[in-house]
Design a protein around this motif. Structure first.
Motif, PDB file in Angstrom:
ATOM      1  N   LYS A 127       0.817  -1.224   0.000  1.00 37.78           N
ATOM      2  CA  LYS A 127       0.000   0.000   0.000  1.00 37.78           C
ATOM      3  C   LYS A 127       0.847   1.268   0.000  1.00 37.78           C
ATOM      4  CE  LYS A 127      -4.270  -1.632   2.163  1.00 37.78           C
ATOM      5  NZ  LYS A 127      -4.145  -3.090   2.168  1.00 37.78           N
ATOM      6  N   VAL A 142      -5.615   9.600  -0.205  1.00 35.90           N
ATOM      7  CA  VAL A 142      -5.886  10.088   1.146  1.00 35.90           C
ATOM      8  C   VAL A 142      -4.568  10.468   1.824  1.00 35.90           C
ATOM      9  CG1 VAL A 142      -6.845   9.404   3.390  1.00 35.90           C
ATOM     10  CG2 VAL A 142      -7.881   8.544   1.277  1.00 35.90           C
ATOM     11  N   PHE A 172      -7.038   5.828  10.372  1.00 34.14           N
ATOM     12  CA  PHE A 172      -6.875   4.383  10.163  1.00 34.14           C
ATOM     13  C   PHE A 172      -5.405   4.008  10.257  1.00 34.14           C
ATOM     14  CE2 PHE A 172     -11.137   4.790   8.843  1.00 34.14           C
ATOM     15  CZ  PHE A 172     -11.712   3.521   8.906  1.00 34.14           C
ATOM     16  N   ILE A 182      -7.120  -7.226   7.479  1.00 31.41           N
ATOM     17  CA  ILE A 182      -6.417  -7.827   8.619  1.00 31.41           C
ATOM     18  C   ILE A 182      -5.397  -6.827   9.178  1.00 31.41           C
ATOM     19  CG2 ILE A 182      -4.869  -9.720   9.310  1.00 31.41           C
ATOM     20  CD1 ILE A 182      -6.292 -11.264   6.908  1.00 31.41           C
ATOM     21  N   ILE A 184      -6.016  -3.995  10.515  1.00 30.25           N
ATOM     22  CA  ILE A 184      -6.442  -2.600  10.354  1.00 30.25           C
ATOM     23  C   ILE A 184      -7.308  -2.167  11.532  1.00 30.25           C
ATOM     24  CG2 ILE A 184      -7.771  -0.977   8.923  1.00 30.25           C
ATOM     25  CD1 ILE A 184      -6.969  -2.464   6.482  1.00 30.25           C
ATOM     26  N   ILE A 213     -11.706   8.819   6.163  1.00 32.47           N
ATOM     27  CA  ILE A 213     -12.571   9.554   5.231  1.00 32.47           C
ATOM     28  C   ILE A 213     -14.009   9.121   5.473  1.00 32.47           C
ATOM     29  CG2 ILE A 213     -13.150   9.848   2.776  1.00 32.47           C
ATOM     30  CD1 ILE A 213     -10.464  11.104   3.543  1.00 32.47           C
ATOM     31  N   GLU A 217     -18.090   3.846  -0.196  1.00 30.67           N
ATOM     32  CA  GLU A 217     -17.032   3.003  -0.764  1.00 30.67           C
ATOM     33  C   GLU A 217     -17.456   2.494  -2.137  1.00 30.67           C
ATOM     34  OE1 GLU A 217     -14.675   0.382   1.634  1.00 30.67           O
ATOM     35  OE2 GLU A 217     -15.541   1.185   3.471  1.00 30.67           O
ATOM     36  N   PHE A 242     -16.619  -0.055   9.746  1.00 28.83           N
ATOM     37  CA  PHE A 242     -15.908  -0.001   8.467  1.00 28.83           C
ATOM     38  C   PHE A 242     -15.904  -1.410   7.884  1.00 28.83           C
ATOM     39  CE2 PHE A 242     -12.368  -1.117  11.249  1.00 28.83           C
ATOM     40  CZ  PHE A 242     -11.472  -1.827  10.471  1.00 28.83           C
ATOM     41  N   TYR A 243     -15.390  -1.558   6.678  1.00 26.00           N
ATOM     42  CA  TYR A 243     -15.462  -2.828   5.967  1.00 26.00           C
ATOM     43  C   TYR A 243     -14.355  -3.737   6.501  1.00 26.00           C
ATOM     44  CZ  TYR A 243     -16.643  -5.616   1.784  1.00 26.00           C
ATOM     45  OH  TYR A 243     -17.057  -6.591   0.910  1.00 26.00           O
ATOM     46  N   PHE A 292     -13.053   6.032  -2.147  1.00 25.18           N
ATOM     47  CA  PHE A 292     -14.003   6.676  -1.242  1.00 25.18           C
ATOM     48  C   PHE A 292     -14.596   7.862  -2.003  1.00 25.18           C
ATOM     49  CE2 PHE A 292     -10.595   5.142   1.695  1.00 25.18           C
ATOM     50  CZ  PHE A 292     -11.334   4.102   2.247  1.00 25.18           C
TER      51      PHE A 292
END
Ligand SMILES: Nc1ncnc2c1ncn2[C@@H]1O[C@H](COP(=O)(O)OP(=O)(O)O)[C@@H](O)[C@H]1O
Ligand SMILES: [Mg+2]
Length: 352
Positions: A127, A142, A172, A182, A184, A213, A217, A242-243, A292
């Motif tokens: 990421k 972001v 986050f 995982i 997060i 944010i 999504e 959140f997801y 987002f």
């Protein structure tokens, strides 16, 4: 002579997304047109061993029987004897599947395979690296900070102070190289920060702190090599705050908006950024790009790229193509063709 092409589905894998991979592989297996393809499946055990199996549908105990092979071909008990012209389809999510490692093995074997190359897979999986590339291409990401464990350990108080100063809650904290939410944490207040950092460092020595944010999504599917196309976007409506992992794989309470109910201009912008994100890591074959979208100011943020998106019956990637005019069996057919073209292209430049 049988002109059918042999497809080898690679599934299971060493990551936490092992079970999802089995579900994805089942759906790919079920939608392969038997008039065009023969299918073989290689099941990767969690311990790294692999077995040749008839189908991803067979019971796990069954899959774990029979001859084992190792990741290193020269350690294998015997040769798998797969047809030379096979196309390999890695349906493996997360580390040791989506990160370039399996792709490297397939490159060494000089066989065509579906999806991103070694480099694109590795870039998409990390990421922190993916975001720096997106940023360099001017794509809207972001606000975030990358923290390496070696820098964090001697400077904990200072770094936490900086985070508090520069970010507002919620923020986050996430491991750089993982998926499926995982490790997060959504951090709501300063007293939750230390634990969130510890949790993320448990999974990776490089982590991200990101501004939370408040937005919808939205996800978009991309397909192609040199001239990729993007699907209609879809929306994920998480059940929880959140997801997270529970929401994704355990509870099944997530709602989906397919297609996403968003203004035409937002849809077009998301499709355009999806293609740019895909091209920025020189991706090939397929990817799902996640966003987002803030309604109140029409802002769009690019969150991440997934180079091996979920392929289950209810997964966004095939569903978005289905509503965009490409049904599951022809989606697989196109991915196989793209894999063959990519391999031929590489051979052409190597042989030149
Ligand atoms: N900056 C953020 N703002 C708001 N929600 C976020 C943010 N980052 C992550 N999330 C939430 O966490 C989920 C998982 O994060 P994501 O970056 O997509 O990692 P993964 O690769 O594990 O899917 C997202 O789908 C979203 O619900
Ligand atoms: Mg995600």
């Amino acid at each position: 002579m049988d002109k059918k092409r042999n497809i080898v589905i690679l599934f299971g894998g060493r990551s936490a997304e092992h079970e999802v991979s089995i579900k994805s592989a089942e759906a790919v297996f079920d939608h392969l047109d038997p008039n065009q393809f023969t299918t073989q499946c290689i099941y990767f055990h969690k311990n790294g061993r692999w077995s040749l199996v008839d189908s991803p549908h067979i019971r796990k105990e069954q899959m774990e029987k029979g001859a084992f092979y190792s990741f290193l071909p020269w350690n294998s008990e015997k040769s798998m004897g797969l047809p030379k012209s096979s196309v390999y389809f890695p349906v493996l999510h997360g580390p040791y599947g989506e990160d370039g490692t399996i792709q490297g093995l397939l490159e060494l074997a000089d066989v065509p395979y579906v999806g991103a190359t070694v480099m694109s897979s590795a870039l998409g999986m990390d990421k922190a690296v993916a975001k720096s590339i997106f940023q360099s291409k001017g794509l809207p990401i972001v606000k975030h900070t990358v923290i390496h464990e070696k820098d964090f350990i001697p400077n904990k108080t200072k770094i936490k102070g900086q985070i508090k100063k520069e970010y507002s809650f919620p923020l986050f904290v996430k491991p750089s190289n993982l998926g499926s939410s995982i490790g997060i944490t959504k951090v709501q207040s300063i007293d939750q920060l230390s634990r969130a950092l510890d949790v993320a460092f448990r999974y990776d020595s490089k982590i991200l702190v990101e501004q939370g944010i408040k937005g919808r999504e939205i996800e978009c599917s991309v397909l192609g090599n040199d001239h990729p196309i993007s699907s209609l976007p879809g929306e994920v409506i998480p059940f929880r705050s959140f997801y997270d992992y529970q929401d994704k794989y355990r509870e099944g309470k997530t709602k989906f908006g397919i297609p996403a109910q968003i203004p035409e201009s937002v849809k077009e912008k998301i499709q355009e950024i999806s293609i740019h994100a895909f091209q920025s890591i020189e991706c090939s074959g397929m990817a799902r790009i996640d966003f987002f979208y803030q309604e109140h100011n029409s802002k769009i943020y690019l969150n991440e790229i997934n180079t091996i998106p979920g392929f289950t019956e209810i997964s966004m990637y095939p569903k978005l193509w289905a509503i965009s005019g490409i049904k599951f069996p022809s989606l697989i057919e196109k991915l196989v063709t793209l894999a063959v073209e990519k391999h031929a292209d590489k051979k052409r430049t190597q042989d030149a």
